[in-house]
Design a protein around this motif. Sequence first.
Motif, PDB file in Angstrom:
ATOM      1  N   GLU A 255      32.331  35.928  42.191  1.00  0.00           N
ATOM      2  CA  GLU A 255      31.945  36.968  41.223  1.00  0.00           C
ATOM      3  C   GLU A 255      33.029  38.040  41.208  1.00  0.00           C
ATOM      4  OE1 GLU A 255      27.888  38.108  41.459  1.00  0.00           O
ATOM      5  OE2 GLU A 255      28.092  39.524  39.802  1.00  0.00           O
ATOM      6  N   HIS A 257      33.986  41.569  38.963  1.00  0.00           N
ATOM      7  CA  HIS A 257      33.562  42.517  37.914  1.00  0.00           C
ATOM      8  C   HIS A 257      32.367  41.963  37.151  1.00  0.00           C
ATOM      9  CE1 HIS A 257      37.081  44.818  38.794  1.00  0.00           C
ATOM     10  NE2 HIS A 257      37.871  43.816  38.490  1.00  0.00           N
ATOM     11  N   SER A 258      31.363  41.503  37.881  1.00  0.00           N
ATOM     12  CA  SER A 258      30.103  40.919  37.376  1.00  0.00           C
ATOM     13  C   SER A 258      30.305  39.684  36.485  1.00  0.00           C
ATOM     14  CB  SER A 258      29.218  41.972  36.696  1.00  0.00           C
ATOM     15  OG  SER A 258      29.755  42.333  35.475  1.00  0.00           O
ATOM     16  N   ARG A 259      31.499  39.058  36.533  1.00  0.00           N
ATOM     17  CA  ARG A 259      31.684  37.770  35.831  1.00  0.00           C
ATOM     18  C   ARG A 259      31.791  36.677  36.883  1.00  0.00           C
ATOM     19  NH1 ARG A 259      35.659  38.052  30.821  1.00  0.00           N
ATOM     20  NH2 ARG A 259      34.863  35.944  30.725  1.00  0.00           N
ATOM     21  N   LYS A 260      31.049  35.600  36.648  1.00  0.00           N
ATOM     22  CA  LYS A 260      31.028  34.529  37.647  1.00  0.00           C
ATOM     23  C   LYS A 260      31.883  33.356  37.185  1.00  0.00           C
ATOM     24  CE  LYS A 260      26.499  35.585  39.426  1.00  0.00           C
ATOM     25  NZ  LYS A 260      25.100  35.171  39.496  1.00  0.00           N
ATOM     26  N   LYS A 261      32.534  32.723  38.150  1.00  0.00           N
ATOM     27  CA  LYS A 261      33.419  31.597  37.821  1.00  0.00           C
ATOM     28  C   LYS A 261      33.391  30.618  39.000  1.00  0.00           C
ATOM     29  CE  LYS A 261      38.286  31.007  36.439  1.00  0.00           C
ATOM     30  NZ  LYS A 261      38.661  29.984  37.413  1.00  0.00           N
ATOM     31  N   THR A 457      26.137  30.945  32.438  1.00  0.00           N
ATOM     32  CA  THR A 457      26.417  32.127  33.266  1.00  0.00           C
ATOM     33  C   THR A 457      27.640  31.966  34.169  1.00  0.00           C
ATOM     34  OG1 THR A 457      24.847  31.258  34.867  1.00  0.00           O
ATOM     35  CG2 THR A 457      24.017  32.945  33.358  1.00  0.00           C
ATOM     36  N   THR A 459      31.404  30.536  34.459  1.00  0.00           N
ATOM     37  CA  THR A 459      32.534  29.990  33.696  1.00  0.00           C
ATOM     38  C   THR A 459      33.099  28.758  34.407  1.00  0.00           C
ATOM     39  OG1 THR A 459      33.028  32.215  32.998  1.00  0.00           O
ATOM     40  CG2 THR A 459      34.802  30.626  32.710  1.00  0.00           C
TER      41      THR A 459
END
Length: 497
Positions: A255, A257-261, A457, A459
Amino acid sequence: MKVGIIGAGIAGIATAIRLRTLGLEVSIFEANSYLGGKLSEFEVQGYRFDAGPSLFTMPHFVEELFEVAGRNPKDYFDYETLDVITNYFYEDGTKIYAYADTRRFAQEVEEKTGEKKEIVLTFLKKSKEKYELTGEIFLRRSLHTIDSFLNRETLWCILNAYKLDAFRTMNQANQSLFKSPKIVQLFNRYATYNGSDPWQTPATLNIIPHLEFGIGAFFPKKGMFSITSSLARLAKDLGVDFTLNAKVEQIIVKENHSRKKVEGLLVNGEKYDFDMVVSNMDIVNTYQKLLPSEPQPTKILNQPKSSSALIFYWGINREFDELALHNIFFSQNYQQEFEHIFKKKTIYNDPTVYINITSKHKRDDAPPRCENWFTMINVPNNSGQDWDMLIAQSRENIVKKLSRMLKVDLARHIEVEQILDPRSIEAKTSSSQGALYGNSSNNRYAAFLRHANFSPTITNLFFCGGSVHPGGGIPLALSSAKIVGDLVKKRLEVLQK
Ligand code: FAD
Protein backbone atom coordinates in the motif's frame (compact mmCIF):
# COMPACT_ATOMS: atom_id res chain seq x y z
CA MET A 1 7.73 -7.23 -16.61
CA LYS A 2 7.35 -10.31 -14.45
CA VAL A 3 4.03 -12.12 -13.95
CA GLY A 4 3.29 -14.83 -11.38
CA ILE A 5 0.34 -17.18 -12.07
CA ILE A 6 -1.27 -19.17 -9.26
CA GLY A 7 -2.37 -22.58 -10.57
CA ALA A 8 -1.76 -24.60 -13.72
CA GLY A 9 -5.37 -25.42 -14.53
CA ILE A 10 -6.34 -25.03 -18.17
CA ALA A 11 -7.10 -21.33 -17.62
CA GLY A 12 -3.77 -20.68 -15.86
CA ILE A 13 -1.82 -22.34 -18.70
CA ALA A 14 -3.82 -20.49 -21.39
CA THR A 15 -3.28 -17.17 -19.59
CA ALA A 16 0.46 -17.90 -19.39
CA ILE A 17 0.56 -18.42 -23.18
CA ARG A 18 -1.30 -15.17 -23.84
CA LEU A 19 0.86 -13.10 -21.49
CA ARG A 20 4.08 -14.64 -22.77
CA THR A 21 3.11 -13.69 -26.34
CA LEU A 22 2.80 -10.09 -25.05
CA GLY A 23 6.49 -10.31 -24.12
CA LEU A 24 6.09 -10.76 -20.35
CA GLU A 25 8.23 -13.05 -18.23
CA VAL A 26 5.79 -15.67 -16.89
CA SER A 27 6.11 -18.14 -13.98
CA ILE A 28 3.35 -20.58 -12.96
CA PHE A 29 3.15 -22.11 -9.48
CA GLU A 30 1.05 -25.27 -9.22
CA ALA A 31 0.18 -26.81 -5.85
CA ASN A 32 -0.16 -30.35 -7.23
CA SER A 33 2.60 -32.60 -8.56
CA TYR A 34 0.80 -32.63 -11.95
CA LEU A 35 -0.62 -30.11 -14.42
CA GLY A 36 -4.19 -29.44 -15.46
CA GLY A 37 -6.20 -29.24 -12.23
CA LYS A 38 -9.61 -30.69 -13.11
CA LEU A 39 -8.37 -31.49 -16.63
CA SER A 40 -5.83 -34.13 -15.63
CA GLU A 41 -5.48 -37.90 -16.16
CA PHE A 42 -4.38 -41.02 -14.32
CA GLU A 43 -3.71 -44.67 -15.05
CA VAL A 44 -4.55 -47.73 -13.01
CA GLN A 45 -3.88 -51.38 -13.91
CA GLY A 46 -3.75 -50.79 -17.66
CA TYR A 47 -6.74 -48.41 -17.77
CA ARG A 48 -6.22 -44.70 -18.55
CA PHE A 49 -8.85 -42.22 -17.36
CA ASP A 50 -9.38 -38.53 -18.01
CA ALA A 51 -10.07 -37.37 -14.47
CA GLY A 52 -12.58 -34.58 -15.11
CA PRO A 53 -13.99 -33.10 -18.32
CA SER A 54 -15.07 -35.58 -20.97
CA LEU A 55 -16.98 -33.47 -23.49
CA PHE A 56 -14.93 -31.30 -25.83
CA THR A 57 -16.68 -28.42 -27.57
CA MET A 58 -15.40 -25.17 -29.16
CA PRO A 59 -12.00 -26.57 -30.24
CA HIS A 60 -11.21 -23.25 -31.94
CA PHE A 61 -10.72 -21.75 -28.46
CA VAL A 62 -7.80 -24.18 -28.01
CA GLU A 63 -6.48 -23.75 -31.55
CA GLU A 64 -6.41 -19.96 -31.33
CA LEU A 65 -3.81 -20.21 -28.54
CA PHE A 66 -1.37 -21.86 -30.97
CA GLU A 67 -2.24 -19.28 -33.61
CA VAL A 68 -1.71 -16.35 -31.18
CA ALA A 69 1.73 -17.84 -30.49
CA GLY A 70 2.47 -18.14 -34.24
CA ARG A 71 2.50 -21.97 -34.14
CA ASN A 72 0.62 -24.56 -36.17
CA PRO A 73 -2.00 -26.24 -33.90
CA LYS A 74 -1.57 -29.52 -35.80
CA ASP A 75 2.06 -29.73 -34.59
CA TYR A 76 0.72 -30.02 -31.04
CA PHE A 77 -2.90 -31.15 -30.91
CA ASP A 78 -5.34 -33.16 -32.99
CA TYR A 79 -8.99 -34.08 -32.59
CA GLU A 80 -11.84 -35.74 -34.45
CA THR A 81 -15.46 -34.70 -34.98
CA LEU A 82 -18.17 -36.96 -33.53
CA ASP A 83 -20.94 -38.14 -35.89
CA VAL A 84 -23.06 -39.32 -32.98
CA ILE A 85 -22.76 -37.00 -30.00
CA THR A 86 -24.55 -39.03 -27.31
CA ASN A 87 -26.48 -42.31 -26.99
CA TYR A 88 -29.56 -41.69 -24.80
CA PHE A 89 -31.20 -44.60 -22.96
CA TYR A 90 -34.63 -44.48 -21.27
CA GLU A 91 -36.03 -47.03 -18.82
CA ASP A 92 -38.81 -48.11 -21.23
CA GLY A 93 -36.16 -49.33 -23.68
CA THR A 94 -36.21 -46.27 -26.00
CA LYS A 95 -32.77 -45.37 -27.36
CA ILE A 96 -32.12 -42.08 -29.10
CA TYR A 97 -28.94 -41.42 -31.03
CA ALA A 98 -28.07 -37.72 -31.00
CA TYR A 99 -26.61 -37.46 -34.50
CA ALA A 100 -24.49 -34.37 -35.10
CA ASP A 101 -26.33 -33.97 -38.41
CA THR A 102 -29.35 -32.03 -37.14
CA ARG A 103 -31.76 -33.26 -39.83
CA ARG A 104 -30.88 -36.87 -39.06
CA PHE A 105 -31.22 -36.17 -35.34
CA ALA A 106 -34.64 -34.51 -35.81
CA GLN A 107 -35.75 -37.53 -37.90
CA GLU A 108 -34.51 -39.90 -35.17
CA VAL A 109 -36.46 -37.93 -32.53
CA GLU A 110 -39.65 -38.07 -34.62
CA GLU A 111 -39.29 -41.81 -35.21
CA LYS A 112 -38.52 -42.66 -31.57
CA THR A 113 -40.87 -40.24 -29.76
CA GLY A 114 -43.36 -38.80 -32.23
CA GLU A 115 -42.05 -35.28 -31.59
CA LYS A 116 -42.25 -33.43 -34.93
CA LYS A 117 -38.86 -32.97 -36.55
CA GLU A 118 -39.71 -29.38 -37.55
CA ILE A 119 -40.10 -28.48 -33.84
CA VAL A 120 -36.65 -29.86 -33.04
CA LEU A 121 -35.10 -27.96 -35.94
CA THR A 122 -36.85 -24.72 -34.91
CA PHE A 123 -35.56 -25.16 -31.35
CA LEU A 124 -31.98 -25.61 -32.61
CA LYS A 125 -32.33 -22.58 -34.89
CA LYS A 126 -33.41 -20.45 -31.92
CA SER A 127 -30.53 -21.85 -29.89
CA LYS A 128 -28.16 -20.65 -32.62
CA GLU A 129 -29.77 -17.19 -32.70
CA LYS A 130 -29.36 -16.81 -28.95
CA TYR A 131 -25.73 -17.87 -29.17
CA GLU A 132 -25.02 -15.43 -31.98
CA LEU A 133 -26.67 -12.63 -30.05
CA THR A 134 -24.81 -13.18 -26.78
CA GLY A 135 -21.71 -15.31 -27.42
CA GLU A 136 -19.19 -12.56 -28.18
CA ILE A 137 -20.54 -10.15 -25.55
CA PHE A 138 -20.98 -12.48 -22.58
CA LEU A 139 -18.22 -14.98 -23.26
CA ARG A 140 -15.33 -13.18 -24.89
CA ARG A 141 -15.25 -9.79 -23.16
CA SER A 142 -15.04 -8.40 -19.68
CA LEU A 143 -18.51 -7.52 -18.36
CA HIS A 144 -16.85 -5.11 -15.95
CA THR A 145 -15.23 -2.51 -18.18
CA ILE A 146 -17.18 0.32 -19.75
CA ASP A 147 -15.78 -0.12 -23.28
CA SER A 148 -17.37 -3.61 -23.47
CA PHE A 149 -20.74 -1.84 -23.50
CA LEU A 150 -19.96 1.02 -25.86
CA ASN A 151 -20.20 -0.77 -29.17
CA ARG A 152 -22.70 -1.81 -31.82
CA GLU A 153 -22.90 -5.54 -30.90
CA THR A 154 -23.85 -4.81 -27.29
CA LEU A 155 -26.47 -2.28 -28.35
CA TRP A 156 -27.88 -4.88 -30.78
CA CYS A 157 -28.00 -7.45 -27.97
CA ILE A 158 -29.82 -5.02 -25.66
CA LEU A 159 -32.39 -4.23 -28.38
CA ASN A 160 -32.97 -7.96 -28.94
CA ALA A 161 -32.80 -8.99 -25.28
CA TYR A 162 -36.36 -10.38 -25.41
CA LYS A 163 -35.05 -13.20 -27.67
CA LEU A 164 -32.87 -14.44 -24.81
CA ASP A 165 -35.92 -15.86 -23.00
CA ALA A 166 -34.56 -14.89 -19.58
CA PHE A 167 -37.94 -14.57 -17.82
CA ARG A 168 -38.92 -18.22 -17.76
CA THR A 169 -37.01 -21.30 -16.75
CA MET A 170 -35.41 -23.75 -19.15
CA ASN A 171 -37.98 -26.39 -18.15
CA GLN A 172 -40.92 -24.01 -18.70
CA ALA A 173 -39.64 -23.12 -22.17
CA ASN A 174 -38.94 -26.73 -23.15
CA GLN A 175 -42.23 -28.03 -21.75
CA SER A 176 -44.18 -25.40 -23.65
CA LEU A 177 -42.48 -26.35 -26.93
CA PHE A 178 -42.11 -30.13 -26.91
CA LYS A 179 -44.95 -32.64 -26.46
CA SER A 180 -42.68 -35.58 -25.68
CA PRO A 181 -41.49 -35.70 -22.04
CA LYS A 182 -38.44 -37.61 -23.33
CA ILE A 183 -37.39 -34.67 -25.48
CA VAL A 184 -38.06 -32.14 -22.70
CA GLN A 185 -35.76 -34.27 -20.53
CA LEU A 186 -33.12 -34.53 -23.27
CA PHE A 187 -32.93 -30.75 -23.74
CA ASN A 188 -33.31 -29.98 -20.00
CA ARG A 189 -30.09 -31.95 -19.48
CA TYR A 190 -28.11 -29.09 -21.00
CA ALA A 191 -28.57 -27.15 -17.72
CA THR A 192 -26.09 -29.60 -16.20
CA TYR A 193 -23.40 -28.44 -18.64
CA ASN A 194 -22.70 -25.61 -16.23
CA GLY A 195 -23.93 -27.33 -13.08
CA SER A 196 -27.41 -25.75 -12.95
CA ASP A 197 -30.99 -26.87 -12.45
CA PRO A 198 -33.39 -26.75 -15.45
CA TRP A 199 -36.25 -25.97 -13.04
CA GLN A 200 -34.45 -22.77 -11.94
CA THR A 201 -32.01 -21.72 -14.65
CA PRO A 202 -33.34 -19.23 -17.22
CA ALA A 203 -34.25 -20.49 -20.70
CA THR A 204 -31.37 -18.33 -22.00
CA LEU A 205 -29.26 -21.42 -21.33
CA ASN A 206 -31.02 -23.08 -24.24
CA ILE A 207 -28.06 -21.67 -26.19
CA ILE A 208 -25.98 -24.66 -25.03
CA PRO A 209 -27.43 -27.25 -27.48
CA HIS A 210 -26.14 -25.03 -30.30
CA LEU A 211 -22.58 -25.62 -29.09
CA GLU A 212 -23.00 -29.37 -29.74
CA PHE A 213 -25.39 -29.44 -32.69
CA GLY A 214 -24.31 -26.22 -34.40
CA ILE A 215 -20.58 -26.05 -33.73
CA GLY A 216 -19.98 -29.72 -32.97
CA ALA A 217 -18.77 -32.21 -30.38
CA PHE A 218 -15.21 -33.45 -30.68
CA PHE A 219 -12.76 -35.94 -29.24
CA PRO A 220 -9.06 -35.11 -28.80
CA LYS A 221 -7.27 -38.05 -30.45
CA LYS A 222 -4.96 -38.52 -27.46
CA GLY A 223 -7.72 -38.04 -24.87
CA MET A 224 -8.99 -34.96 -23.01
CA PHE A 225 -5.74 -34.61 -21.08
CA SER A 226 -3.96 -33.84 -24.37
CA ILE A 227 -5.66 -30.41 -24.25
CA THR A 228 -3.67 -29.74 -21.06
CA SER A 229 -0.46 -31.45 -22.16
CA SER A 230 -0.31 -29.80 -25.60
CA LEU A 231 -0.97 -26.31 -24.19
CA ALA A 232 1.63 -26.91 -21.46
CA ARG A 233 4.12 -27.96 -24.17
CA LEU A 234 3.38 -24.78 -26.10
CA ALA A 235 3.80 -22.66 -22.93
CA LYS A 236 7.15 -24.34 -22.21
CA ASP A 237 8.29 -23.85 -25.84
CA LEU A 238 7.50 -20.15 -25.43
CA GLY A 239 9.60 -19.97 -22.26
CA VAL A 240 6.98 -20.07 -19.50
CA ASP A 241 8.48 -21.34 -16.25
CA PHE A 242 6.47 -24.04 -14.39
CA THR A 243 7.02 -25.03 -10.74
CA LEU A 244 5.06 -28.04 -9.43
CA ASN A 245 4.40 -28.88 -5.76
CA ALA A 246 4.39 -25.11 -5.24
CA LYS A 247 1.45 -24.04 -3.12
CA VAL A 248 0.98 -20.26 -3.09
CA GLU A 249 0.30 -19.13 0.49
CA GLN A 250 -0.21 -15.40 0.06
CA ILE A 251 -0.57 -12.68 -2.54
CA ILE A 252 1.69 -9.91 -1.26
CA VAL A 253 0.08 -6.49 -1.57
CA LYS A 254 1.85 -3.17 -1.02
CA GLU A 255 0.00 0.00 0.00
CA ASN A 256 1.43 3.35 -1.05
CA HIS A 257 -0.50 6.63 -0.42
CA SER A 258 -3.68 4.50 0.06
CA ARG A 259 -3.21 2.84 -3.38
CA LYS A 260 -2.74 -0.90 -3.36
CA LYS A 261 -0.64 -2.86 -5.83
CA VAL A 262 0.58 -6.46 -6.01
CA GLU A 263 4.19 -6.94 -5.07
CA GLY A 264 4.67 -10.69 -5.27
CA LEU A 265 3.77 -14.15 -4.00
CA LEU A 266 4.66 -16.20 -0.98
CA VAL A 267 5.26 -19.80 -2.13
CA ASN A 268 6.29 -22.60 0.24
CA GLY A 269 7.55 -19.93 2.66
CA GLU A 270 9.66 -18.10 0.05
CA LYS A 271 8.91 -14.61 -1.34
CA TYR A 272 8.94 -14.03 -5.12
CA ASP A 273 8.68 -10.50 -6.58
CA PHE A 274 6.21 -9.92 -9.42
CA ASP A 275 4.85 -6.84 -11.21
CA MET A 276 1.57 -8.63 -11.93
CA VAL A 277 -0.25 -11.63 -10.47
CA VAL A 278 -2.99 -13.77 -12.03
CA SER A 279 -4.92 -16.19 -9.84
CA ASN A 280 -6.33 -19.33 -11.45
CA MET A 281 -7.24 -20.55 -7.97
CA ASP A 282 -10.97 -20.60 -7.15
CA ILE A 283 -12.01 -17.01 -6.39
CA VAL A 284 -13.52 -17.79 -2.95
CA ASN A 285 -10.29 -19.43 -1.81
CA THR A 286 -8.14 -16.76 -3.45
CA TYR A 287 -9.79 -14.13 -1.22
CA GLN A 288 -10.15 -16.25 1.89
CA LYS A 289 -6.73 -17.95 1.85
CA LEU A 290 -4.40 -15.68 -0.12
CA LEU A 291 -5.85 -12.24 0.67
CA PRO A 292 -7.39 -12.74 4.14
CA SER A 293 -6.76 -9.19 5.31
CA GLU A 294 -8.19 -7.50 2.20
CA PRO A 295 -11.89 -6.48 1.98
CA GLN A 296 -13.91 -9.51 0.77
CA PRO A 297 -16.58 -9.06 -1.96
CA THR A 298 -18.96 -11.20 0.10
CA LYS A 299 -22.04 -10.82 -2.12
CA ILE A 300 -20.15 -12.36 -5.05
CA LEU A 301 -18.27 -14.94 -2.99
CA ASN A 302 -21.48 -16.14 -1.30
CA GLN A 303 -23.42 -16.82 -4.51
CA PRO A 304 -24.75 -20.41 -4.56
CA LYS A 305 -22.30 -22.79 -6.17
CA SER A 306 -22.91 -25.17 -9.06
CA SER A 307 -23.52 -28.87 -8.58
CA SER A 308 -20.66 -31.28 -8.10
CA ALA A 309 -20.12 -34.86 -9.29
CA LEU A 310 -19.65 -38.37 -8.03
CA ILE A 311 -17.52 -40.44 -10.39
CA PHE A 312 -16.72 -44.12 -10.42
CA TYR A 313 -13.77 -44.82 -12.72
CA TRP A 314 -14.38 -48.44 -13.59
CA GLY A 315 -12.18 -50.85 -15.50
CA ILE A 316 -14.74 -53.14 -17.20
CA ASN A 317 -13.58 -56.57 -18.31
CA ARG A 318 -15.83 -56.83 -21.40
CA GLU A 319 -17.06 -54.67 -24.29
CA PHE A 320 -20.56 -53.24 -24.85
CA ASP A 321 -21.47 -52.73 -28.52
CA GLU A 322 -24.54 -50.63 -27.65
CA LEU A 323 -22.39 -47.98 -25.92
CA ALA A 324 -20.42 -45.14 -27.51
CA LEU A 325 -18.13 -42.37 -26.25
CA HIS A 326 -20.94 -40.48 -24.46
CA ASN A 327 -23.92 -42.36 -22.97
CA ILE A 328 -26.80 -41.19 -20.81
CA PHE A 329 -29.12 -43.44 -18.79
CA PHE A 330 -31.95 -41.15 -17.76
CA SER A 331 -33.69 -41.01 -14.40
CA GLN A 332 -37.41 -41.79 -14.48
CA ASN A 333 -38.16 -38.62 -12.51
CA TYR A 334 -35.84 -35.81 -13.55
CA GLN A 335 -37.59 -33.15 -11.45
CA GLN A 336 -37.13 -35.24 -8.29
CA GLU A 337 -33.47 -35.74 -9.19
CA PHE A 338 -32.85 -31.97 -9.36
CA GLU A 339 -34.95 -31.33 -6.22
CA HIS A 340 -32.59 -33.68 -4.41
CA ILE A 341 -29.43 -32.04 -5.79
CA PHE A 342 -30.34 -28.37 -5.36
CA LYS A 343 -32.99 -28.21 -2.61
CA LYS A 344 -32.52 -31.28 -0.41
CA LYS A 345 -28.73 -31.25 -1.04
CA THR A 346 -28.60 -35.02 -1.29
CA ILE A 347 -28.56 -37.73 -3.99
CA TYR A 348 -31.72 -39.12 -5.57
CA ASN A 349 -32.06 -42.90 -5.56
CA ASP A 350 -32.67 -43.04 -9.33
CA PRO A 351 -29.99 -40.70 -10.68
CA THR A 352 -29.28 -40.02 -14.35
CA VAL A 353 -26.05 -41.89 -15.11
CA TYR A 354 -23.49 -40.65 -17.61
CA ILE A 355 -20.88 -43.08 -18.93
CA ASN A 356 -17.91 -41.83 -20.91
CA ILE A 357 -15.76 -44.49 -22.59
CA THR A 358 -12.65 -43.09 -24.27
CA SER A 359 -11.41 -46.58 -25.20
CA LYS A 360 -14.18 -46.59 -27.85
CA HIS A 361 -12.01 -44.07 -29.74
CA LYS A 362 -8.58 -44.49 -28.18
CA ARG A 363 -8.22 -48.27 -28.03
CA ASP A 364 -5.11 -48.29 -25.81
CA ASP A 365 -7.03 -46.62 -22.94
CA ALA A 366 -8.10 -50.12 -21.79
CA PRO A 367 -6.65 -53.64 -22.07
CA PRO A 368 -7.83 -55.78 -25.04
CA ARG A 369 -11.59 -56.58 -24.97
CA CYS A 370 -12.07 -54.23 -21.97
CA GLU A 371 -13.45 -50.69 -21.56
CA ASN A 372 -12.61 -47.72 -19.31
CA TRP A 373 -15.88 -46.40 -17.89
CA PHE A 374 -16.00 -42.91 -16.41
CA THR A 375 -19.38 -43.31 -14.67
CA MET A 376 -20.72 -40.03 -13.32
CA ILE A 377 -23.83 -38.69 -11.62
CA ASN A 378 -24.60 -35.07 -10.73
CA VAL A 379 -24.63 -34.49 -6.97
CA PRO A 380 -24.92 -31.48 -4.65
CA ASN A 381 -21.85 -29.47 -3.80
CA ASN A 382 -20.18 -30.24 -0.51
CA SER A 383 -21.93 -28.85 2.56
CA GLY A 384 -20.78 -31.54 4.98
CA GLN A 385 -23.09 -34.39 3.90
CA ASP A 386 -22.34 -37.96 5.00
CA TRP A 387 -20.56 -38.71 1.71
CA ASP A 388 -19.38 -42.21 2.62
CA MET A 389 -22.96 -43.29 3.19
CA LEU A 390 -24.24 -41.47 0.05
CA ILE A 391 -21.47 -42.97 -2.11
CA ALA A 392 -22.21 -46.52 -0.92
CA GLN A 393 -25.96 -46.07 -1.58
CA SER A 394 -25.39 -44.45 -4.98
CA ARG A 395 -22.99 -47.16 -6.10
CA GLU A 396 -25.63 -49.78 -5.36
CA ASN A 397 -28.34 -47.77 -7.19
CA ILE A 398 -26.12 -47.13 -10.23
CA VAL A 399 -25.01 -50.76 -10.55
CA LYS A 400 -28.65 -51.93 -10.27
CA LYS A 401 -29.89 -49.36 -12.81
CA LEU A 402 -27.19 -50.12 -15.38
CA SER A 403 -27.55 -53.89 -14.88
CA ARG A 404 -31.31 -53.57 -15.50
CA MET A 405 -31.00 -51.27 -18.54
CA LEU A 406 -28.07 -53.13 -20.14
CA LYS A 407 -29.47 -56.55 -19.16
CA VAL A 408 -26.24 -57.70 -17.55
CA ASP A 409 -24.88 -58.39 -14.05
CA LEU A 410 -22.58 -55.37 -14.10
CA ALA A 411 -20.95 -55.95 -10.69
CA ARG A 412 -19.26 -59.06 -12.12
CA HIS A 413 -17.51 -56.99 -14.80
CA ILE A 414 -16.00 -54.22 -12.65
CA GLU A 415 -12.36 -55.20 -12.15
CA VAL A 416 -10.87 -51.82 -11.23
CA GLU A 417 -12.43 -48.96 -9.26
CA GLN A 418 -11.39 -45.45 -8.23
CA ILE A 419 -13.77 -42.80 -6.87
CA LEU A 420 -13.92 -38.98 -7.07
CA ASP A 421 -16.47 -37.09 -4.96
CA PRO A 422 -17.13 -33.45 -3.98
CA ARG A 423 -14.67 -33.68 -1.07
CA SER A 424 -11.82 -34.96 -3.23
CA ILE A 425 -12.60 -32.44 -6.01
CA GLU A 426 -12.31 -29.69 -3.39
CA ALA A 427 -9.12 -31.14 -1.91
CA LYS A 428 -7.41 -31.70 -5.30
CA THR A 429 -8.26 -28.41 -7.01
CA SER A 430 -9.24 -25.98 -4.22
CA SER A 431 -12.72 -25.56 -5.72
CA SER A 432 -15.06 -24.03 -3.19
CA GLN A 433 -17.49 -26.79 -2.04
CA GLY A 434 -16.17 -29.08 -4.79
CA ALA A 435 -18.38 -27.26 -7.33
CA LEU A 436 -17.51 -28.17 -10.93
CA TYR A 437 -18.31 -24.78 -12.46
CA GLY A 438 -17.95 -22.06 -9.78
CA ASN A 439 -21.25 -20.25 -9.19
CA SER A 440 -24.43 -21.91 -10.42
CA SER A 441 -26.48 -20.18 -13.11
CA ASN A 442 -29.80 -20.79 -11.33
CA ASN A 443 -30.55 -17.09 -11.49
CA ARG A 444 -31.08 -14.81 -14.46
CA TYR A 445 -28.50 -12.33 -13.11
CA ALA A 446 -25.80 -14.98 -12.57
CA ALA A 447 -23.64 -13.66 -15.43
CA PHE A 448 -23.40 -10.33 -13.58
CA LEU A 449 -22.69 -11.92 -10.19
CA ARG A 450 -19.41 -13.60 -11.11
CA HIS A 451 -16.22 -11.87 -10.07
CA ALA A 452 -14.53 -9.66 -12.67
CA ASN A 453 -11.27 -10.80 -14.28
CA PHE A 454 -9.40 -8.09 -12.42
CA SER A 455 -9.30 -6.72 -8.90
CA PRO A 456 -11.16 -3.42 -8.50
CA THR A 457 -9.00 -2.47 -5.50
CA ILE A 458 -5.53 -3.97 -6.09
CA THR A 459 -3.66 -2.81 -9.19
CA ASN A 460 -2.15 -5.52 -11.41
CA LEU A 461 -4.08 -8.38 -9.82
CA PHE A 462 -6.11 -10.47 -12.30
CA PHE A 463 -8.32 -13.57 -12.10
CA CYS A 464 -8.93 -16.37 -14.60
CA GLY A 465 -10.67 -19.75 -14.51
CA GLY A 466 -14.02 -21.40 -14.06
CA SER A 467 -15.00 -19.53 -10.88
CA VAL A 468 -14.85 -16.01 -12.38
CA HIS A 469 -16.33 -14.35 -15.47
CA PRO A 470 -17.48 -15.81 -17.87
CA GLY A 471 -17.87 -19.12 -15.95
CA GLY A 472 -17.00 -22.82 -15.81
CA GLY A 473 -16.31 -25.42 -18.48
CA ILE A 474 -13.25 -25.59 -20.73
CA PRO A 475 -14.42 -23.06 -23.36
CA LEU A 476 -15.32 -20.45 -20.76
CA ALA A 477 -12.18 -21.05 -18.71
CA LEU A 478 -10.21 -20.45 -21.94
CA SER A 479 -12.29 -17.31 -22.59
CA SER A 480 -11.35 -15.98 -19.16
CA ALA A 481 -7.69 -16.32 -20.21
CA LYS A 482 -8.40 -14.34 -23.38
CA ILE A 483 -10.11 -11.60 -21.37
CA VAL A 484 -7.16 -11.38 -18.94
CA GLY A 485 -4.80 -11.24 -21.95
CA ASP A 486 -6.80 -8.34 -23.44
CA LEU A 487 -6.92 -6.47 -20.10
CA VAL A 488 -3.16 -6.82 -19.58
CA LYS A 489 -2.48 -5.73 -23.18
CA LYS A 490 -4.50 -2.54 -22.58
CA ARG A 491 -2.66 -1.90 -19.33
CA LEU A 492 0.71 -2.29 -21.08
CA GLU A 493 -0.41 0.14 -23.81
CA VAL A 494 -1.32 2.73 -21.15
CA LEU A 495 2.06 2.25 -19.43
CA GLN A 496 3.91 2.69 -22.72
CA LYS A 497 2.21 6.03 -23.49
P1 FAD B 1 -8.84 -25.90 -12.21
O1 FAD B 1 -8.79 -27.01 -13.19
O2 FAD B 1 -9.58 -26.12 -10.95
O3 FAD B 1 -7.34 -25.48 -11.90
C1 FAD B 1 -6.96 -24.69 -10.81
C2 FAD B 1 -5.53 -25.06 -10.49
O4 FAD B 1 -5.05 -24.20 -9.48
C3 FAD B 1 -5.41 -26.48 -9.95
O5 FAD B 1 -4.41 -27.18 -10.65
C4 FAD B 1 -5.02 -26.27 -8.49
O6 FAD B 1 -4.20 -27.30 -7.96
C5 FAD B 1 -4.27 -24.96 -8.58
N1 FAD B 1 -4.22 -24.24 -7.31
C6 FAD B 1 -5.26 -23.95 -6.50
N2 FAD B 1 -4.82 -23.29 -5.42
C7 FAD B 1 -3.48 -23.13 -5.56
C8 FAD B 1 -2.46 -22.52 -4.78
N3 FAD B 1 -2.74 -21.91 -3.61
N4 FAD B 1 -1.19 -22.55 -5.24
C9 FAD B 1 -0.87 -23.14 -6.42
N5 FAD B 1 -1.80 -23.76 -7.18
C10 FAD B 1 -3.09 -23.74 -6.77
N6 FAD B 1 -15.89 -28.88 -18.59
C11 FAD B 1 -16.14 -29.09 -19.90
O7 FAD B 1 -15.93 -28.19 -20.73
N7 FAD B 1 -16.62 -30.30 -20.33
C12 FAD B 1 -16.87 -31.33 -19.48
O8 FAD B 1 -17.27 -32.43 -19.89
C13 FAD B 1 -16.64 -31.11 -18.09
N8 FAD B 1 -16.86 -32.12 -17.19
C14 FAD B 1 -16.35 -31.99 -15.92
C15 FAD B 1 -16.36 -33.11 -15.09
C16 FAD B 1 -15.75 -33.04 -13.84
C17 FAD B 1 -15.76 -34.24 -12.96
C18 FAD B 1 -15.13 -31.85 -13.42
C19 FAD B 1 -14.42 -31.79 -12.07
C20 FAD B 1 -15.17 -30.72 -14.22
C21 FAD B 1 -15.77 -30.78 -15.49
N9 FAD B 1 -15.78 -29.69 -16.37
C22 FAD B 1 -16.11 -29.86 -17.68
C23 FAD B 1 -15.37 -28.35 -15.89
C24 FAD B 1 -13.93 -28.05 -16.27
O9 FAD B 1 -13.10 -29.11 -15.86
C25 FAD B 1 -13.48 -26.80 -15.53
O10 FAD B 1 -14.38 -25.72 -15.74
C26 FAD B 1 -12.11 -26.34 -16.01
O11 FAD B 1 -11.21 -27.41 -16.15
C27 FAD B 1 -11.62 -25.33 -14.97
O12 FAD B 1 -10.29 -24.99 -15.23
P2 FAD B 1 -9.57 -23.94 -14.31
O13 FAD B 1 -8.26 -23.70 -14.92
O14 FAD B 1 -10.45 -22.79 -14.09
O15 FAD B 1 -9.48 -24.59 -12.84
